[in-house]
Design an enzyme around this catalytic site. Structure first.
Site, PDB file in Angstrom:
ATOM      1  N   ASP A   1       0.857  -1.171   0.000  1.00 12.86           N
ATOM      2  CA  ASP A   1       0.000   0.000   0.000  1.00 12.86           C
ATOM      3  C   ASP A   1       0.903   1.233   0.000  1.00 12.86           C
ATOM      4  OD1 ASP A   1      -2.407   1.608   0.470  1.00 12.86           O
ATOM      5  OD2 ASP A   1      -1.640   1.817   2.501  1.00 12.86           O
TER       6      ASP A   1
ATOM      7  N   ASP B   1      -0.286   5.150   0.935  1.00 12.48           N
ATOM      8  CA  ASP B   1      -0.573   6.123   1.988  1.00 12.48           C
ATOM      9  C   ASP B   1      -0.646   5.462   3.355  1.00 12.48           C
ATOM     10  OD1 ASP B   1      -0.925   8.590   0.412  1.00 12.48           O
ATOM     11  OD2 ASP B   1      -2.577   7.497  -0.498  1.00 12.48           O
TER      12      ASP B   1
END
Length: 232
Positions: free
Chosen positions: A21, A23
């Protein structure tokens, strides 16, 4: 009675590929996210603090659907386009998560992919602002039909790398992202304070707590230092 002391002990996971991922996992963009979503919540008569509890990990239109469930989805998609443009233009306060530069350097020759709810332009803006290398393989918002917590993004990431989902490890920070990784049949390393409450396979406070190395058999070893309370 003496106070208990907390120490750390290594947990080692083995995989063939890593799915990241962006953020909250390798890039700290919380300042921008909170600015933009607070403004949006206030404009729609919502409590900003309650809104911020659900924004992380999802695409914007999916967050809007959670917060305004009776609104037509086409309105959510239209407002999400505006939100994405604002977030892409605002990189003030975007920095790498502690340990991210070293972590990304350790992956340079290993199979890995970025799997993010950001679109391609936003991903480029934030990775550039954080001075992190962009993985050659990436799954962005344009690549999927369903937002996290749906597993589509991680399954597409594994497929793009030619890997079985069970051979992949996900790195995630949010409830939606952890759920997506688990639904894809993958192990999940939770990164940061948000991840701890959502039962990842193993949890690390940031990326300084783990080490990634290539094993002699070509597999990838992820060693995570986890906190252990000897009195527990």
């Amino acid at each position: 009675m003496p106070a208990s002391t907390t120490t750390t002990a290594p947990v080692v996971l083995t995989a063939k590929a890593l799915l990241l991922d962006m953020d909250g996992t390798i890039v700290n963009s919380d300042a921008v996210v909170e600015r933009c979503w607070r403004d949006w919540a206030v404009a729609h008569g919502l409590d900003p603090e309650e809104a911020l509890k659900v924004v992380h990990g999802r695409q914007g239109y999916a967050t809007m659907a959670v917060l305004l469930p009776d609104r037509p989805m086409e309105v959510n998609h239209a407002e999400n386009a505006v939100m994405l443009a604002r977030e892409t233009a605002d990189t003030d306060g975007v920095v790498p998560v502690p340990g991210a530069p070293e972590f990304m350097a350790s992956l340079a020759e290993l199979p890995h992919a970025l799997v993010t709810s950001a679109d391609a332009a936003l991903a480029k803006a934030r990775m550039t602002a954080a001075a992190l290398p962009m993985p050659a393989v990436r799954v962005t918002a344009e690549s999927v039909q369903a937002s996290k917590p749906h597993p589509e993004g991680f399954l597409k990431g594994a497929a793009a790398l030619g890997m079985d989902p069970a051979d992949c490890i996900v790195f995630e920070d949010s409830a939606a992202g952890i759920a997506a990784g688990q639904a894809a049949g993958m192990r999940v390393v939770g990164i940061g304070p948000r991840a701890a409450a959502h039962n990842p396979t193993v949890h690390a406070p940031d990326l300084t707590s783990l080490r990634v190395t290539a094993a002699a058999d070509g597999s990838i070893e992820v060693e995570v230092e986890v906190e252990v309370n000897p009195a527990a």
